[in-house]
Each structure stands twice: as structure tokens, then as C-alpha cells.
Write a protein that holds these residues in place. Structure first.
Motif, mmCIF file in Angstrom:
data_model
loop_
_atom_site.group_PDB
_atom_site.id
_atom_site.type_symbol
_atom_site.label_atom_id
_atom_site.label_comp_id
_atom_site.label_asym_id
_atom_site.label_seq_id
_atom_site.Cartn_x
_atom_site.Cartn_y
_atom_site.Cartn_z
ATOM 1 N N MET A 21 0.811 -1.219 0.000
ATOM 2 C CA MET A 21 0.000 0.000 0.000
ATOM 3 C C MET A 21 0.843 1.268 0.000
ATOM 4 O O MET A 21 0.527 2.246 -0.708
ATOM 5 N N LEU A 22 1.929 1.278 0.780
ATOM 6 C CA LEU A 22 2.738 2.492 0.853
ATOM 7 C C LEU A 22 3.374 2.853 -0.480
ATOM 8 O O LEU A 22 3.690 4.013 -0.733
ATOM 9 N N ARG A 23 3.571 1.872 -1.334
ATOM 10 C CA ARG A 23 4.133 2.161 -2.654
ATOM 11 C C ARG A 23 3.120 2.920 -3.521
ATOM 12 O O ARG A 23 3.478 3.620 -4.455
ATOM 13 N N MET A 24 1.837 2.758 -3.196
ATOM 14 C CA MET A 24 0.764 3.429 -3.933
ATOM 15 C C MET A 24 0.362 4.738 -3.258
ATOM 16 O O MET A 24 -0.166 5.642 -3.906
ATOM 17 N N GLY A 25 0.585 4.812 -1.944
ATOM 18 C CA GLY A 25 0.024 5.879 -1.138
ATOM 19 C C GLY A 25 -1.274 5.377 -0.530
ATOM 20 O O GLY A 25 -2.130 4.836 -1.247
ATOM 21 N N PRO A 26 -1.445 5.489 0.791
ATOM 22 C CA PRO A 26 -2.645 4.947 1.432
ATOM 23 C C PRO A 26 -3.960 5.466 0.885
ATOM 24 O O PRO A 26 -4.949 4.745 0.855
ATOM 25 N N MET A 27 -4.016 6.729 0.428
ATOM 26 C CA MET A 27 -5.268 7.235 -0.130
ATOM 27 C C MET A 27 -5.602 6.484 -1.412
ATOM 28 O O MET A 27 -6.733 6.033 -1.617
ATOM 29 N N ALA A 28 -4.604 6.318 -2.297
ATOM 30 C CA ALA A 28 -4.857 5.579 -3.543
ATOM 31 C C ALA A 28 -5.113 4.111 -3.252
ATOM 32 O O ALA A 28 -6.022 3.501 -3.806
ATOM 33 N N GLY A 29 -4.298 3.545 -2.348
ATOM 34 C CA GLY A 29 -4.410 2.122 -2.071
ATOM 35 C C GLY A 29 -5.784 1.705 -1.591
ATOM 36 O O GLY A 29 -6.253 0.604 -1.890
ATOM 37 N N SER A 30 -6.457 2.569 -0.844
ATOM 38 C CA SER A 30 -7.762 2.204 -0.292
ATOM 39 C C SER A 30 -8.936 2.755 -1.088
ATOM 40 O O SER A 30 -10.086 2.450 -0.778
ATOM 41 N N HIS A 31 -8.680 3.576 -2.125
ATOM 42 C CA HIS A 31 -9.773 4.211 -2.845
ATOM 43 C C HIS A 31 -9.896 3.808 -4.316
ATOM 44 O O HIS A 31 -10.962 3.978 -4.911
#
Length: 274
Positions: A255-265
Motif C-alpha cells: 500500500m505504501l508504494r501506492m500511497g494509502p489514499m490511492a491504495g484504499s480508494h
């Protein structure tokens, strides 16, 4: 305690761990994992005594002792007396897992002081004070110890609506590094474990098969299981993690490679294609 009771103390080489918020989720999974590695376990809970007792039964199922105590980290500093209480009942404390936590989903402009104070007390000040109590006892015992602070991917990156949570977890991450520096001379290692989205009561999805849950924005495509976090905590709490200190271990499916906002949305896999 009477000999023969489930918690009868027998002097031995057995190590003892105290885990805050061990009535469910990551805390319960960690308690069971450490018990399977031969540790006696102290379990704290906030509201769910039944859940804490269920954790204790699982620990005893591995042939280890378990003691249970209520702890409300909004009632500081007195609440952390429980660390000493459990250490006394267990006979020692070798491992502290600061796992208890809380959060909020409130926009920055709508937050009130009471909410901010509650989140920061539970997620940062509580672990600070629990860590002090445990470290002092470990130093007195003279044979080192392990402290693991459960932070979050939001130790490293922000999330909209989680200002006090992010502030507290970020603070706990840096506190971990200071503790590691100051306690190293006593043979105490201090590390952080930073979970991403994990199937626990805090995320409303405990006991689900994580392989059946789709999360397009997380590279591994699913949430994590609490036992996957517990396995990393157990490594850091054990002899094999003896040369690791001051580190933060992300357990987040990428997730951190994507960014938590992107990873969860993100709601599709389109990002996987150039």
C-alpha cells in the motif's frame, strides 16, 4: 496463586510478554503467536472482557499462562499501572507490544479538542508511558528485552479525515527511534510495525477470508490478515530479531508504494497497465 491453577507461576526460563488491546484483531493474533513460541502472556482490554478471556483461553491452549486486566488509556497516567500489575502476576516482563489504538474519521476543521486528546492519548502518550514502565522493569531484570509499537502506514503517509490518528502514529514512529537509541545500551530493542488495511474489528471485517476481498488499489489485491502482522511482531520480539532496532516494518501488501489514499480508494486495476 494456587499451584495447579491456569496461571500458577513456575520459575523457569520462560519469557513473558504484555500486549495491550489483545482482546481481538492484531493483539489477539500476536498473543496466540507469542504463546506458540513459548511465552506467557499479559492481556489488556478496554471494553471487551469476553474477547480478552477468549484470547487467554487460546494462549492456555498452547500450554502457556495468561493474565487479563482492563486498561483505559484515556485515563492517564494512572492507567499504565496495569503494566506493573501484569508484570508482577507474570513474574517478569520481557516483551511489550503497544497495540491498543483508536481513531476517527472526521475532517480537520470539524475536530474538537476532546476527540483529538483521546486519540493522541491512546495512540501516542499511552504507548510512551507503557514503554517507560516496561523498560524500567526490563533494565531491573538485567537481561534486555523487546518493545514493539504497532503504528500504521499512517506513521509514514497521511489520510484525509484522520488528522489526530496520523499525528499520533507519526509521533509514535519517531518515538520508537528515540527509544531504540536510548535503550540499546540496556539490551532492549525497540521497533515499529506499520500495518496497512488489516481485517480486524477496527476496519469492520474480522474473521473474513481476506483472499476473497478485492482491493484493486493495493498491489497484493487484498487486505491483510491479523496473523500476517503477528508473524512480523513475533520475529521482532524473538531471538532472531536481536540485531534489529529503531526500524519500522510496513505490513501493508504494498500500500505504501501506492500511497494509502490511492491504495484504499482505487476501484479498478487500470493502474497496473502502462
Amino acid at each position: 496463586m494456587a499451584a495447579g491453577s491456569p496461571n500458577a507461576y513456575t520459575p523457569a526460563d520462560t519469557r513473558a510478554a504484555v500486549i495491550t488491546g489483545a482482546d481481538s484483531g492484531i493483539g489477539r493474533a500476536t498473543a496466540v503467536r507469542l504463546a506458540s513460541h513459548g511465552m506467557d502472556i499479559g492481556i489488556t482490554y478496554h471494553c471487551d472482557r469476553e474477547g480478552a478471556e477468549a484470547t487467554a483461553e487460546e494462549v492456555r491452549g498452547h500450554g502457556r499462562r495468561a493474565v487479563v486486566a482492563a486498561m483505559d488509556l484515556t485515563l492517564l497516567p494512572g492507567a499504565v499501572d496495569v503494566i506493573d500489575q501484569l508484570a508482577e502476576e507474570l513474574g517478569r516482563i520481557d516483551v511489550l507490544i503497544n497495540n491498543a489504538g483508536t481513531g476517527t474519521a472526521t475532517s480537520f476543521l470539524d475536530l474538537d479538542h476532546a476527540t483529538v486528546r483521546e486519540v493522541v492519548d491512546v495512540d501516542l502518550i499511552g504507548p510512551f508511558l507503557c514503554g517507560q514502565r516496561a523498560a524500567r522493569r526490563m533494565i531491573g531484570q538485567g537481561d534486555g528485552g523487546r518493545i514493539v509499537n504497532v503504528t500504521s502506514v499512517h506513521e509514514h503517509q497521511p489520510r484525509v479525515g484522520a488528522a489526530p490518528y496520523c499525528a499520533a502514529k507519526g509521533g509514535l514512529g519517531l518515538l520508537t527511534q528515540v527509544m531504540a537509541l536510548e535503550l540499546a545500551e540496556h539490551g532492549i530493542t525497540v521497533n515499529a510495525v506499520a500495518p496497512g488495511e488489516i481485517a480486524t474489528p477496527m476496519t469492520g471485517q474480522e474473521d473474513r477470508d481476506v483472499r476473497a476481498e478485492k482491493r484493486p488499489g493495493i498491489p497484493l489485491g487484498r487486505p491483510g490478515d491479523a496473523r500476517e502482522v503477528a508473524s512480523v511482531i513475533a520475529f521482532l520480539a524473538g531471538s532472531e530479531g536481536s540485531y534489529v532496532t529503531g526500524a519500522s516494518w510496513a505490513v501493508d501488501g504494498g500500500m505504501l508504494r501506492m500511497g494509502p489514499m490511492a491504495g484504499s480508494h482505487l476501484d479498478s486495476d487500470a493502474w497496473r497497465r502502462p
